[in-house]
Structures are given as C-alpha cells and as structure tokens.
Design an enzyme around this catalytic site. Structure first.
Site, PDB file in Angstrom:
ATOM      1  N   SER A 274       1.076  -1.149  -0.081  1.00 22.03           N
ATOM      2  CA  SER A 274      -0.183   0.060   0.238  1.00 22.03           C
ATOM      3  C   SER A 274       1.081   1.302   0.033  1.00 22.03           C
ATOM      4  O   SER A 274       2.041   1.102   0.271  1.00 22.03           O
ATOM      5  CB  SER A 274      -0.821  -0.097   1.264  1.00 22.03           C
TER       6      SER A 274
ATOM      7  N   TYR B 291      -1.874  -1.788  10.499  1.00 24.52           N
ATOM      8  CA  TYR B 291      -2.264  -1.713   8.902  1.00 24.52           C
ATOM      9  C   TYR B 291      -0.724  -1.301   8.334  1.00 24.52           C
ATOM     10  O   TYR B 291      -0.113  -2.110   7.611  1.00 24.52           O
ATOM     11  CB  TYR B 291      -3.407  -0.829   8.395  1.00 24.52           C
TER      12      TYR B 291
END
Length: 395
Positions: free
Chosen positions: A143, A156
């Site tokens: 990401s 995350y």
C-alpha cells in the site's frame, strides 16, 4: 514477462476488490486464473464470471492465516493446472483507530493476514516456482501505507511496511533465477476492505475498527482500473507499482525529511516529523475566530534549521471549510498562527514568538490534508509551541 496468454496465475483475495480486478485483467489477456479467497462463495462467483468470458478459472477456498490451507492451495494448482507462472499475493485486511487503543488482538489480526499471510503464500509459491525452473513473477500487495505512516492506521501500515521490505528482499534473491518481484502500492481503492471486521473472531478484544477506512475508499479508484496498471508494471519489471500519481509529492517530502536527518547526525538536536491532529477543526461554528489545532510541549531546540513539521490528521469527508485556504497572512478564509512561549538559556529571559516560521505549503496524502512548516529557533529555548488556525477572516 510480456505475454500472459496461457500463463497460470494465482490470485489470493481474488474474490473481490483489487484481486478480482487483477483476475479480470489476466482473463482478458488469455491467462488461466486461480481465484483463492477466504470467502468460498465469492471465489466461486468470480471464477464462474471468468469462465463465462472463455477463460479457464478455478476457485479454491484459502485462509492465508493457516499454513496447511496455503499448502493445499499450492497442491490444487499443481494438480489441476500443472504448475504456476504468476502469483498475486493480495489477501489483506484493515483496522483503523487511534494506536493507543489498539489491542494485541487487533495487532495479531492484521499482521497475521497482511504480513504473515504474505510470507506464508510467498514462501510456498516461491518454492514451487524454483522447483519448476521456468521463471515466473510475484506481485505482493502492500500500500502507499507501506511508505507513508499515520497514527490512525493501527497495525495496517506496520504490516505494509513489512510487505515492502519482504518484497525488496525477495526481488534481489530471485532475480538470478529468472523470477521477477514487484510490490503493488495502491492508493485509495473502492473495495470492501472497510468490512474486514466481518472475519474477526467474536471473542477478540477489539480496539480498532475497519469502517474507519470508508472515507478514503469511498469514491476511490475502481478495482478494474488497477488490473491493467499491475500488468503494465509486470511488463516493465517495476520494483514498485503505484496507482495514484497525485501522491508523488507526499513521497518526495517524506524522503526529503529522511535525507535531511543525515545532515544532523551528531548534532545537538535532530530533525523530525511531528504529527499533530486536525481532528475536529471543521466542527467549529461559523462564528469561531480561532482554534489551536496542535501543541508541542518542551520543544527543546538549539539553532535547529530546516525543522519540517507536518500537521496532519483524519479530516472528515467533505469538510465545510477546506484547509487548503490556510496560508501565509490569511491566504483565504483561514490564516495560520504559530506562537511560542518559554525561557531562553540560563538567563531565563521570557521569550514570546521567538520563532521564525515559514509556510511551505499544503499537502494531501490519501485524503488526509496537512500543512508543512519550516520552523527555526534562533536561540536555545525550551518552548511550548502552539500551532493554530485563525478565522473565518473578518473585515
């Protein structure tokens, strides 16, 4: 790898979102696609959709949290299709909320899927690719959060930083074997990642929640737009595959800050990035004249030049007032205000506003907006630094 026709591709998390977008792009190019997903129903529906277009596709229920499930996936691929050429290591989850509220269950839930799961799948299929001896390609989904960290990301961003590092190591290791590795680093994509809570065990103690991601993914890039970008990245053998060019400046500023820290090695004070929340700023009534959005206590410096401070936070979607209006001297509805109080040196002489502040501009990272400041303190001062916004502007 330039041609995907008849290549055998495995896509974890392929039943929806980015995984399904990649699977559709592969099918259009004539690849055989294995859809691996924890949701067996979603995997079967995706495989049926691809078969309806004339592609060969297989659905396999897979839990990347379990080594035996990953090994069963590899065995099914070898048994049914004879091997593998491409792996898209894509399964992932999200939890958000303040890091201080994160529980160990939150941490393990996210890392077990996003990092440990990527490792389990990557190691299993790397072994298969090496045994086959015909090269291949691996794409691990990280990401932009693997480079740009936020306090509200719970585990995350930690997991995605890890995926970036794992992919970089794997790329170096496998290149001599003719196996390419890329790291997919998407920005906001319109997926069901905000529904990750649905697969958590009921007995887990939850501090974070997946719905926190909704303001960023809602209205984001469609997964079907991601697939062709990924295949183009493979053809160009890119180490990193990005989806959002508008994040370029945020990356540049991050690495400028990192490099600047080398200039302060051994100095009395180092460079750093301070993250001060802007949460709640836009809840002010129109009659409000000023608000302090951040405060740093015991701001100890000694001729710190080039201290770059980022004021950032989770801004609500569609705020009634855009922070982009903030600027030098009130460049818009709001004006930036920086004040400092403290005592200078041994003499203890009171200091007020003894700080040279330059407004460098605004930045936006995945929907989160902030202000960049260059703060220089001309003397050794123990300060309390307050950063605020004045406004709305009045005549």
């Amino acid at each position: 790898m330039k041609d995907f026709r008849d290549k055998i591709a495995v896509v974890t998390g392929g039943g929806s979102g980015i995984g399904l977008g990649i699977a559709r792009a592969l099918a259009r190019e004539g690849a055989q696609v294995v859809i691996a997903d924890l949701d067996e129903g979603a995997a079967k529906r995706a495989a049926e959709e691809l078969r309806a277009t004339g592609a060969r596709s297989l659905a396999v229920a897979t839990d990347v949290r379990r080594t035996e499930s990953v090994e069963a996936l590899a065995a099914s691929v070898r048994r049914e299709l004879g091997g593998v050429d491409l792996l898209f290591n894509n399964a992932g989850v999200y939890l958000g909320g303040p890091m201080r509220r994160a529980t160990e269950d939150d941490w393990r839930f996210v890392l077990d899927v996003n990092l440990d799961g990527v490792f389990r799948v990557g190691q299993t299929f790397t072994k298969l690719l090496l045994e086959q001896g015909r090269g291949g390609y691996i794409v691990n989904t990280a990401s932009v959060g693997g480079f740009l960290s936020f306090g509200a990301g719970v585990a995350y961003t930690v997991s995605k930083y890890g995926v970036v590092a794992y992919s970089e190591a794997l790329r170096v290791d496998l290149e001599p074997e003719g196996i390419g590795v890329s790291t997919l680093c998407p920005g906001p994509i319109d997926t069901n990642l905000p529904a990750s809570d649905r697969i958590r065990a009921a007995e887990e103690r939850a501090g974070g929640f997946s719905e926190a991601l909704s303001p960023l993914t809602r209205g984001g890039m469609k997964p079907d737009q991601v697939g062709p970008i990924v295949l183009a990245g493979i053809r160009n053998e890119l180490p990193y595959i990005f989806t959002h060019d508008d994040l370029r400046e945020a990356f540049a500023k991050r690495f400028e800050t990192v490099l600047a820290c080398f200039d302060r090695i051994g100095g009395a004070a180092g460079l750093g990035v301070l993250l001060l929340g802007l949460i709640g700023l836009f809840a002010l009534p129109d009659s409000a004249r000023a608000i302090t959005v951040g405060q740093v206590d015991d701001f100890e410096t000694a001729t710190v030049e080039g201290w770059v401070m980022a004021l950032g936070g989770a801004i609500p979607p569609n705020p009634p007032v855009a922070i982009a209006n903030a600027g030098p001297g009130g460049n818009g509805d709001f004006a930036l205000r920086v004040t400092a109080t403290g005592s200078a040196g041994a003499g203890g002489k009171p200091v007020v506003n003894n700080v040279d502040t330059r407004w460098l501009g605004n930045y936006t990272i995945a929907g989160v907006t902030g202000i960049l400041l260059d703060v220089r303190n001309p003397s050794a001062v123990d300060l309390t630094l307050r950063i605020g916004i004045d406004g709305p502007a009045v005549g």
